[in-house]
Design an enzyme around this catalytic site. Structure first.
Site, PDB file in Angstrom:
ATOM      1  N   LYS A  40       0.845  -1.200   0.000  1.00 20.33           N
ATOM      2  CA  LYS A  40       0.000   0.000   0.000  1.00 20.33           C
ATOM      3  C   LYS A  40       0.878   1.247   0.000  1.00 20.33           C
ATOM      4  O   LYS A  40       1.892   1.316   0.719  1.00 20.33           O
ATOM      5  CB  LYS A  40      -0.893  -0.036   1.248  1.00 20.33           C
ATOM      6  CG  LYS A  40      -1.934   1.074   1.354  1.00 20.33           C
ATOM      7  CD  LYS A  40      -2.775   0.844   2.609  1.00 20.33           C
ATOM      8  CE  LYS A  40      -3.847   1.891   2.801  1.00 20.33           C
ATOM      9  NZ  LYS A  40      -4.676   1.631   4.010  1.00 20.33           N
TER      10      LYS A  40
ATOM     11  N   SER B 189      -9.555  -0.933   7.415  1.00 21.75           N
ATOM     12  CA  SER B 189      -9.036  -0.928   6.047  1.00 21.75           C
ATOM     13  C   SER B 189      -8.307  -2.205   5.652  1.00 21.75           C
ATOM     14  O   SER B 189      -8.145  -2.471   4.462  1.00 21.75           O
ATOM     15  CB  SER B 189      -8.096   0.272   5.860  1.00 21.75           C
ATOM     16  OG  SER B 189      -8.776   1.477   6.131  1.00 21.75           O
TER      17      SER B 189
ATOM     18  N   SER C  55      -9.376   1.321   3.225  1.00 22.47           N
ATOM     19  CA  SER C  55      -8.602   2.140   2.317  1.00 22.47           C
ATOM     20  C   SER C  55      -7.553   1.345   1.550  1.00 22.47           C
ATOM     21  O   SER C  55      -6.995   1.818   0.559  1.00 22.47           O
ATOM     22  CB  SER C  55      -7.910   3.265   3.107  1.00 22.47           C
ATOM     23  OG  SER C  55      -6.999   2.738   4.069  1.00 22.47           O
TER      24      SER C  55
END
Length: 561
Positions: free
Chosen positions: A53, A151, A127
């Site tokens: 990420k 997330s 996310s």
């Protein structure tokens, strides 16, 4: 293990799926191949392909946190990434996310909304959206995300993969752009529970740099008859259609495994969940990236997502008095929650409450997002560990559940999940069930997720069968060749349903892959090959379809649902 070919296949797969919104940056293929050549084949994660990420530092790639204007060149790898590489893993690139890790939908990014891996009209969840989709599409084996409000769990549930949210502080957050620094966690996605947990274990332990890092103090293994709490019915109200029934089926499976299941009023936990965005704690997001947002008002709506900018800016109006009041309220609720959960080995809940479309989120960005975090928002504020695992499908899309337990119950949760989580079957497909082909929807409806692109051992022949839609038939032959295909993972129940509907002349048998491993796969009865055109020389069904011309491709397109 041919790591070079595995890397090349991964990059080819990334190009083939054509999902540019998944990635913010990719390492050059040549760099990853050079790194692969030096991997210790005995390392615990030797050759495991990883996506990271883009709020986690990877040396040589900019860290943007989903905002190009925020980009910086890190001085080195984040601790979690360095530990992966030391274990033999290969990082391919950085993935898209809800900007500044603020959101549970995966749409809040100037790089575009990350669409669901198999239902592109729906959200991926955020996310850590790009990381989850990269795993679900079989582009990588493992991906790193972060989890403040859910997330690392919500997108796992929406894709039928595993999401590990460790106890707060077990994985150092050195080299991670903070969302809420005091409660952020680095998380792990994988298609397999064992790989997800092994990876998380390798990331744990203080690094001497993160002041919030903690030493693991694992709790005892769960008893033979564990006590599992589940929410009372009123707290399951408002679930998406069919989800309450899917959860009830999961609970029945847990009972059947020998666990004692007790309904529990989890109102105190849900009140804590409301504090994360509805109280003073939002000011910690302002402390993390508020200065950048405030310095660039002209970028809101272009480089800076308007919803994220509004959330971050909201913390500016929070007073110190409000922070202390909410801290006191959290202390009271935490004590009540500990008392409530005492004597239970875990709390079992749906991971999230619904799976909206992109249009539904666009129509109500804040309201749609808030529904996603009902069962996830409280975990980090209460210092709990969580594990999201697949639990079947509803209307052809994955449904997931979550086990949550006290701090340092990470291993215990994995043991519990392994006792009742759906067993799975890997299936090789080489024809009409491939990604993007007319019958792929049947696999998705059965709860399948893509594992990886593969080739068989050089001992198979391929024929074009006279069927509607057109499909190939594969048979074993010592004088054959290597055939390209995909391995998909189905829940055992979904596999049974899928095979029961298999039409003649197709059958399921054992297929040997080029790495000498075996997998269940589509084969054809020899009698069906009489008069069929042999297409072995093309090496794959898509290549044969392309070579046989537009008319053949038109038949395939017309057959698609």
């Amino acid at each position: 293990m041919n790591l070079e070919q595995k890397v090349r296949d991964a990059y080819a797969r990334i190009a083939a799926v054509d999902r540019p919104e998944v990635w913010i940056s990719l390492r050059p293929l040549e760099d990853v191949l050079a790194e692969a050549a030096g991997v210790d084949r005995d390392a615990p994660l030797a050759g495991v392909l990883v996506a990271v990420k883009d709020n986690i530092d990877v040396a040589g790639l900019a860290t943007t946190a989903g905002a190009p204007s925020f980009a910086y060149a890190p001085s080195g790898d984040a601790t979690a990434v360095a530990r992966l590489r030391a274990a033999g893993a290969l990082v391919l690139g950085k993935t898209n996310l809800d900007q500044f890790a603020t959101g549970l939908v995966g749409t809040r990014s100037p790089h575009g909304a990350v669409r669901h891996a198999f239902a592109p009209d729906r959200i991926s969840g955020g996310s850590s959206s790009g990381s989850a989709v990269a795993v679900a599409l079989g582009l990588v084996d493992v991906a790193l995300g972060t989890d403040t409000a859910g997330s690392g769990r919500v997108p796992a549930a929406l894709h039928g993969i595993v999401g590990v949210k460790p106890t707060r502080g077990l994985v150092p957050t050195t080299g991670v752009v903070p969302a809420c620094r005091s409660i952020d966690c680095v998380t792990v996605f994988a298609r397999d529970l064992d790989l997800a947990r092994r990876t998380a274990e390798l990331l744990t332990g203080p690094d001497g740099l993160d002041p919030l890092a903690r030493v693991d103090e694992p709790l005892p293994a769960p008893p033979a008859r564990p006590r599992i709490a589940v929410p009372t019915p009123e707290h399951l109200a408002g679930l998406a259609e069919g989800w309450a029934e899917a959860f009830a089926t999961c609970v029945a499976g847990v009972r059947a495994s020998g666990a004692e299941v007790v309904e529990l009023d989890i109102a105190p936990l849900l009140e804590v969940a409301g504090l994360l965005y509805g109280g003073a704690f939002v000011a910690e997001r302002t402390a993390a990236v508020g200065a950048h947002v405030a310095a660039h008002p002209e970028l809101v709506g272009t480089d800076l997502d308007p919803t994220v900018a509004a959330i971050v800016a909201a913390g500016e109006s929070v007073s110190a008095v409000e922070v202390f009041r909410d801290r006191e309220r959290l202390d009271v609720l935490a004590a009540r929650s500990r008392e409530l959960l005492a004597g239970f080995d875990a709390l079992l809940t749906p991971t999230t409450t619904w799976h909206p479309t992109l249009a539904e989120v666009a129509a109500d960005p804040v309201g749609a997002n808030s529904r996603m975090g009902r069962f996830t928002n409280f975990a980090n504020l209460l210092d709990l560990a969580s594990l999201a695992v697949p639990a079947g499908t509803v209307d052809g899309l994955p449904f997931g559940v979550m086990l949550t337990g006290p701090a340092f119950s990470d291993r215990s949760l994995a043991v519990l999940a392994a006792r009742w989580a759906n067993p799975s079957v890997d299936l090789l497909v080489v024809g009409a069930h491939l990604s993007g082909h007319p019958l792929n929807h049947q696999l998705v409806a059965a709860g399948a997720t893509l594992v990886r692109a593969v080739r068989t051992a050089p001992q198979y022949r391929l024929f074009a069968l006279d069927t509607a839609p057109p499909k190939p038939g594969m048979v074993r032959d010592a004088d054959g060749a290597s055939i390209a295909g995909e391995v998909w993972r189905l829940p055992a129940a979904g596999f049974g349903t899928f095979v029961a509907g298999l039409p003649q002349p197709m059958t399921i048998g054992t297929v040997t892959l080029e790495d000498a491993s075996t997998v269940r796969g589509f084969l054809a009865e020899p009698a069906a090959l009489q008069g069929a055109e042999e297409i072995t020389g093309f090496g794959s069904w898509p290549a044969a379809q392309h070579a046989r011309g537009p008319a053949s491709r038109a038949v395939v397109a017309a057959s698609a649902p």
